[in-house]
Design a protein around this motif. Structure first.
Motif, PDB file in Angstrom:
ATOM      1  N   SER A   1       0.829  -1.203   0.000  1.00 18.85           N
ATOM      2  CA  SER A   1       0.000   0.000   0.000  1.00 18.85           C
ATOM      3  C   SER A   1       0.859   1.247   0.000  1.00 18.85           C
ATOM      4  N   ARG A   2       1.919   1.249   0.855  1.00 20.10           N
ATOM      5  CA  ARG A   2       2.821   2.390   0.905  1.00 20.10           C
ATOM      6  C   ARG A   2       3.532   2.582  -0.431  1.00 20.10           C
TER       7      ARG A   2
ATOM      8  N   VAL B   1       1.199   4.263  -2.865  1.00 18.27           N
ATOM      9  CA  VAL B   1       1.083   5.702  -2.579  1.00 18.27           C
ATOM     10  C   VAL B   1       2.286   6.444  -3.126  1.00 18.27           C
ATOM     11  N   GLU B   2       3.477   5.882  -2.913  1.00 16.81           N
ATOM     12  CA  GLU B   2       4.695   6.539  -3.389  1.00 16.81           C
ATOM     13  C   GLU B   2       4.703   6.665  -4.910  1.00 16.81           C
TER      14      GLU B   2
ATOM     15  N   TYR C   1      -7.816  11.869  -2.896  1.00 13.64           N
ATOM     16  CA  TYR C   1      -8.142  12.089  -1.482  1.00 13.64           C
ATOM     17  C   TYR C   1      -9.497  11.480  -1.139  1.00 13.64           C
TER      18      TYR C   1
ATOM     19  N   TYR D   1      -9.334   7.692  -1.189  1.00 15.73           N
ATOM     20  CA  TYR D   1      -8.688   7.134   0.007  1.00 15.73           C
ATOM     21  C   TYR D   1      -9.612   7.209   1.221  1.00 15.73           C
TER      22      TYR D   1
ATOM     23  N   LYS E   1      -8.653   4.815   4.178  1.00 14.77           N
ATOM     24  CA  LYS E   1      -7.189   4.880   4.159  1.00 14.77           C
ATOM     25  C   LYS E   1      -6.756   6.280   4.595  1.00 14.77           C
TER      26      LYS E   1
ATOM     27  N   ALA F   1      -4.393   7.431   6.720  1.00 12.62           N
ATOM     28  CA  ALA F   1      -2.967   7.780   6.727  1.00 12.62           C
ATOM     29  C   ALA F   1      -2.489   8.132   5.326  1.00 12.62           C
ATOM     30  N   GLU F   2      -2.935   7.338   4.339  1.00 15.56           N
ATOM     31  CA  GLU F   2      -2.557   7.607   2.951  1.00 15.56           C
ATOM     32  C   GLU F   2      -3.121   8.949   2.478  1.00 15.56           C
ATOM     33  N   ALA F   3      -4.363   9.236   2.865  1.00 20.55           N
ATOM     34  CA  ALA F   3      -4.997  10.493   2.463  1.00 20.55           C
ATOM     35  C   ALA F   3      -4.255  11.689   3.036  1.00 20.55           C
TER      36      ALA F   3
ATOM     37  N   GLU G   1      -1.090  11.835   4.036  1.00 17.82           N
ATOM     38  CA  GLU G   1       0.218  11.960   3.399  1.00 17.82           C
ATOM     39  C   GLU G   1       0.088  12.544   1.994  1.00 17.82           C
ATOM     40  N   LEU G   2      -0.920  12.117   1.261  1.00 17.94           N
ATOM     41  CA  LEU G   2      -1.176  12.625  -0.078  1.00 17.94           C
ATOM     42  C   LEU G   2      -1.409  14.131  -0.062  1.00 17.94           C
TER      43      LEU G   2
END
Length: 296
Positions: free
Chosen positions: A4-5, A8-9, A35, A38, A43, A45-47, A49-50
């Motif tokens: 998943s990480r 995102v990257e 956004y 996610y 999600k 944490a992903e949102a 960070e994005l």
């Protein structure tokens, strides 16, 4: 989680390329789309960070409208995720704050939204978490926005930095006759917020660092002596001492009409002065008479 990480990257890398190529509108819309995707998938944490990455990138490319929009979405994400206040998030919030246009109305909205979020998650801090206030205050101080910086310092626990900022504020913007008033108002406001420890640090640091204040205590300026004695009186908590102190220094207290309201509140908090009885006190500060009534 690692996959998943990695996903995102890859998305962030693709969006960075889009921004670098000048496709700002498309990138902004893609950030928004991802956004909401996610968030619908929980999600969080992903949102977060994005949005942080996207807002930083757009603001660094002077896309202030789009960047500010992602900043506000970041606070929305924190609220929806019920994120707790921690150093990493505060650092992210204030990193974006430093990139936002100082004159834009969105910046004030962003600060207010961030503080409201931090208060929601920390019920003990109705005006916002003190660590967030402290970082905001430091940012505004560096920008020479002394007035706004002062407000946020008052809601923080950083007494030393607050005092240093006040010294700079007083020497840069104040009149020589106001040297004692800059610190007095700050100390009284901190005491009204029940933050006597920070109030004491502010007072002693300010009087030590200000170039126009002689070594003390005691001081040549009566108002400074009043604040000094007030801080000592709070440690003892005796109403009679507080009343006599206010009576003796009435001429100094009268220099600023706002002091009376602050001192009223301090009397209630630290000396058990009942609101109704305090109102019976005459406008001429006949405090001996008031104390006699209070002790009945």
């Amino acid at each position: 989680m690692a996959a998943s990480r990695g996903g995102v990257e890859r998305v962030l890398k693709k969006l960075r390329v889009s921004v670098e190529e000048g496709n700002f509108y498309e990138a902004h819309q893609m950030y928004r789309t991802l956004y909401f995707r996610y968030m619908s998938q929980k999600k969080h944490a992903e949102a977060i960070e994005l949005l942080y990455s996207g807002a930083s990138l757009l603001l660094k490319h002077n896309q202030h409208g789009s960047g500010a929009d992602l900043c506000m979405l970041l606070i929305e994400a924190l609220n929806n995720a019920n994120s707790t206040v921690n150093k990493d998030i505060i650092d992210k919030i204030c990193s974006l704050l430093r990139l936002l246009d100082q004159e834009s109305p969105e910046r004030a909205q962003y600060i207010n939204a961030a503080l409201k979020w931090s208060a929601k998650n920390e019920s003990a801090y109705k005006s916002g978490h003190p660590d967030l206030h402290q970082q905001i205050a430091m940012t505004l101080w560096k920008e020479k926005n002394y007035c706004e910086s002062r407000y946020h310092f008052i809601h923080s626990y950083d007494g030393k930095a607050c005092a240093s900022m006040l010294v700079e504020y007083a020497t840069a913007k104040g009149y020589p006759s106001e040297v004692d008033m800059f610190v007095t108002q700050a100390v009284l406001q901190l005491l009204c917020l029940k933050n006597e420890k920070t109030a004491s640090v502010v007072f002693y640091t300010y009087t030590e660092k200000h170039p126009d204040i002689e070594t003390g205590p005691p001081f040549m300026k009566p108002l400074l002596n009043f604040v000094w004695f007030l801080l000592l009186a709070i440690q003892g908590g005796k109403l009679t001492v507080f009343a006599v102190l206010c009576e003796k220094y009435q001429p100094s207290i009268s220099r600023d009409p706002s002091y009376k309201d602050y001192i009223d509140r301090i009397g209630q908090i630290f000396f058990g002065v009942a609101t109704a009885k305090r109102r019976q006190c005459s406008s001429r500060w006949s405090l001996r008479e008031f104390v006699a009534k209070s002790l009945c």
